[in-house]
Design an enzyme around this catalytic site. Structure first.
Site, PDB file in Angstrom:
ATOM      1  N   SER A  75       6.286   4.499  -9.954  1.00  0.00           N
ATOM      2  CA  SER A  75       5.787   5.875  -9.799  1.00  0.00           C
ATOM      3  C   SER A  75       6.868   6.857 -10.212  1.00  0.00           C
ATOM      4  O   SER A  75       8.068   6.546 -10.098  1.00  0.00           O
ATOM      5  CB  SER A  75       5.418   6.143  -8.339  1.00  0.00           C
ATOM      6  OG  SER A  75       5.197   7.522  -8.136  1.00  0.00           O
ATOM      7  N   TYR A 106       7.715   5.887   0.236  1.00  0.00           N
ATOM      8  CA  TYR A 106       7.083   5.525  -1.040  1.00  0.00           C
ATOM      9  C   TYR A 106       8.090   5.600  -2.191  1.00  0.00           C
ATOM     10  O   TYR A 106       8.141   4.707  -3.045  1.00  0.00           O
ATOM     11  CB  TYR A 106       5.915   6.485  -1.270  1.00  0.00           C
ATOM     12  CG  TYR A 106       5.065   6.216  -2.484  1.00  0.00           C
ATOM     13  CD1 TYR A 106       4.155   5.160  -2.518  1.00  0.00           C
ATOM     14  CD2 TYR A 106       5.124   7.067  -3.585  1.00  0.00           C
ATOM     15  CE1 TYR A 106       3.353   4.945  -3.631  1.00  0.00           C
ATOM     16  CE2 TYR A 106       4.322   6.866  -4.701  1.00  0.00           C
ATOM     17  CZ  TYR A 106       3.434   5.806  -4.714  1.00  0.00           C
ATOM     18  OH  TYR A 106       2.637   5.604  -5.821  1.00  0.00           O
TER      19      TYR A 106
HETATM   20  P1  NAI Z   1      -5.905   3.500  -5.222  1.00  0.00           P
HETATM   21  O1  NAI Z   1      -5.664   3.795  -3.814  1.00  0.00           O
HETATM   22  O2  NAI Z   1      -7.190   3.903  -5.851  1.00  0.00           O
HETATM   23  O3  NAI Z   1      -5.709   1.963  -5.538  1.00  0.00           O
HETATM   24  C1  NAI Z   1      -4.756   1.171  -4.902  1.00  0.00           C
HETATM   25  C2  NAI Z   1      -5.255  -0.234  -4.930  1.00  0.00           C
HETATM   26  O4  NAI Z   1      -4.354  -1.068  -4.238  1.00  0.00           O
HETATM   27  C3  NAI Z   1      -6.602  -0.335  -4.248  1.00  0.00           C
HETATM   28  O5  NAI Z   1      -7.425  -1.242  -4.926  1.00  0.00           O
HETATM   29  C4  NAI Z   1      -6.205  -0.861  -2.884  1.00  0.00           C
HETATM   30  O6  NAI Z   1      -7.215  -1.557  -2.231  1.00  0.00           O
HETATM   31  C5  NAI Z   1      -5.068  -1.769  -3.271  1.00  0.00           C
HETATM   32  N1  NAI Z   1      -4.246  -2.099  -2.124  1.00  0.00           N
HETATM   33  C6  NAI Z   1      -3.587  -1.266  -1.283  1.00  0.00           C
HETATM   34  N2  NAI Z   1      -2.981  -1.965  -0.320  1.00  0.00           N
HETATM   35  C7  NAI Z   1      -3.257  -3.265  -0.572  1.00  0.00           C
HETATM   36  C8  NAI Z   1      -2.936  -4.485   0.069  1.00  0.00           C
HETATM   37  N3  NAI Z   1      -2.193  -4.524   1.176  1.00  0.00           N
HETATM   38  N4  NAI Z   1      -3.397  -5.614  -0.469  1.00  0.00           N
HETATM   39  C9  NAI Z   1      -4.166  -5.615  -1.583  1.00  0.00           C
HETATM   40  N5  NAI Z   1      -4.499  -4.500  -2.226  1.00  0.00           N
HETATM   41  C10 NAI Z   1      -4.061  -3.356  -1.717  1.00  0.00           C
HETATM   42  O7  NAI Z   1      -4.692   4.160  -5.981  1.00  0.00           O
HETATM   43  P2  NAI Z   1      -4.182   4.070  -7.495  1.00  0.00           P
HETATM   44  O8  NAI Z   1      -3.772   5.433  -7.838  1.00  0.00           O
HETATM   45  O9  NAI Z   1      -5.134   3.356  -8.360  1.00  0.00           O
HETATM   46  O10 NAI Z   1      -2.855   3.205  -7.303  1.00  0.00           O
HETATM   47  C11 NAI Z   1      -2.525   2.067  -8.085  1.00  0.00           C
HETATM   48  C12 NAI Z   1      -1.028   1.955  -8.192  1.00  0.00           C
HETATM   49  O11 NAI Z   1      -0.522   3.070  -8.923  1.00  0.00           O
HETATM   50  C13 NAI Z   1      -0.299   1.974  -6.851  1.00  0.00           C
HETATM   51  O12 NAI Z   1       0.787   1.064  -6.885  1.00  0.00           O
HETATM   52  C14 NAI Z   1       0.209   3.383  -6.767  1.00  0.00           C
HETATM   53  O13 NAI Z   1       1.339   3.470  -5.946  1.00  0.00           O
HETATM   54  C15 NAI Z   1       0.525   3.671  -8.213  1.00  0.00           C
HETATM   55  N6  NAI Z   1       0.630   5.069  -8.554  1.00  0.00           N
HETATM   56  C16 NAI Z   1      -0.439   5.921  -8.472  1.00  0.00           C
HETATM   57  C17 NAI Z   1      -0.291   7.261  -8.817  1.00  0.00           C
HETATM   58  C18 NAI Z   1      -1.414   8.237  -8.749  1.00  0.00           C
HETATM   59  O14 NAI Z   1      -1.191   9.428  -9.014  1.00  0.00           O
HETATM   60  N7  NAI Z   1      -2.632   7.872  -8.445  1.00  0.00           N
HETATM   61  C19 NAI Z   1       0.980   7.777  -9.293  1.00  0.00           C
HETATM   62  C20 NAI Z   1       2.032   6.803  -9.350  1.00  0.00           C
HETATM   63  C21 NAI Z   1       1.836   5.511  -8.995  1.00  0.00           C
END
Ligand code: NAI
Length: 249
Positions: A144, A157
């Site tokens: 991130s 985070y």
């Molecule tokens: P999101 O919340 O839509 O997706 C996160 C995914 O990870 C979901 O499918 C969720 O169920 C899964 N997840 C969370 N905890 C889990 C666990 N303990 N076991 C299995 N799965 C788990 O959010 P997004 O934005 O799609 O995030 C994806 C990645 O991108 C993450 O690592 C997040 O930190 C990173 N990210 C997102 C940003 C944003 O602006 N949306 C910016 C920078 C990084």
């Protein structure tokens, strides 16, 4: 033959049932990879799998908590049993528990480190064993912007994501010997469930600092992952790729 760039390859995408992970899984499937998608919610995983299959992809959903060693081992074993190999791991599962430093609870620190950092380590270690045997592999860790520039309200985070970047570089050095390439992709402000909960005012403040003047999409991030998973990235390892509209340079 179809000649798709990732035909015959097998990818694992953690947390791949929505958001960035689903976009990544979809593009890897579009490029011909068989995709193993993990998540905690069986229903959502089934819907995501159907969505990817509808695009013509081969997909297997595995219910697994990214922070549980037993679950991660089962995820990797299942992928190996079903498809005989693992070529690509995308450590995407992640979560936030935001709060100001002075008020941050131990549990909020612990959980964010467990899922974002320890979870990625568990998958990396399990998958690397298979990749060492194959003498090839691609590992892509979703970090991130916060891991590079920090973000108020996210000491947990930011620490986890910065940790992921250090882990990426150390693993890249160790695994290069076996032809395994390890890189990180650091998204900025991306339109997913994670950012939907950020108050509108805070989102606008962040957006005002984005030179490209728009929020990113899961696909914007997935396009970089697709590149790193493909043959064109053969001489790229230990790097961090920022996909953030210029928010951080
Ligand atoms: P999101 O919340 O839509 O997706 C996160 C995914 O990870 C979901 O499918 C969720 O169920 C899964 N997840 C969370 N905890 C889990 C666990 N303990 N076991 C299995 N799965 C788990 O959010 P997004 O934005 O799609 O995030 C994806 C990645 O991108 C993450 O690592 C997040 O930190 C990173 N990210 C997102 C940003 C944003 O602006 N949306 C910016 C920078 C990084």
């Amino acid at each position: 033959m179809g000649g798709k760039p990732l035909a015959g390859r097998v990818a694992i995408v953690t947390g791949g049932s929505r958001g960035i992970g689903l976009a990544v899984a979809s593009l890897l499937a579009e490029d011909g990879a068989a995709v193993v998608v993990s998540g905690r919610d069986a229903g959502r995983l089934a819907r995501a799998s159907n969505e990817i299959e509808a695009l013509g992809g081969t997909v297997l959903g595995v219910v697994a908590d990214a922070a549980s060693r037993a679950d991660v081992d089962r995820l990797v074993d299942t992928a190996k049993e079903r498809f005989s190999r693992i070529d690509i791991l995308v450590n995407n599962a992640g979560m936030t528990r935001d709060g100001l430093l002075l008020r941050m609870k131990d549990a909020d620190w612990d959980e964010v480190l467990q899922v974002n950092l320890r979870g990625a380590f568990l998958a990396l270690r399990a998958v690397a064993k298979a990749m060492v045997r194959q003498k090839s592999g691609r590992i892509i860790n979703i970090a991130s912007t916060a891991g590079a520039m920090g973000n108020a309200g996210q000491v947990n985070y930011a620490a986890a994501k910065a940790g992921l970047i250090g882990m990426t570089k150390a693993a890249a050095r160790e695994l290069a010997h076996w032809g395994i390439l390890v890189n990180a992709v650091a998204p900025g402000l991306i339109d997913t469930d994670m950012t939907a909960v950020v108050p509108a005012e805070a989102r606008e403040t962040l957006l005002a600092q984005v030179p490209l003047k728009r929020i990113g999409t899961g696909r914007d991030v997935a396009e970089m992952v697709r590149f790193l998973a493909g043959d064109g990235a053969a001489y790229v390892t230990g790097q961090v790729f920022h996909v953030n509209g210029g928010l951080y340079m």
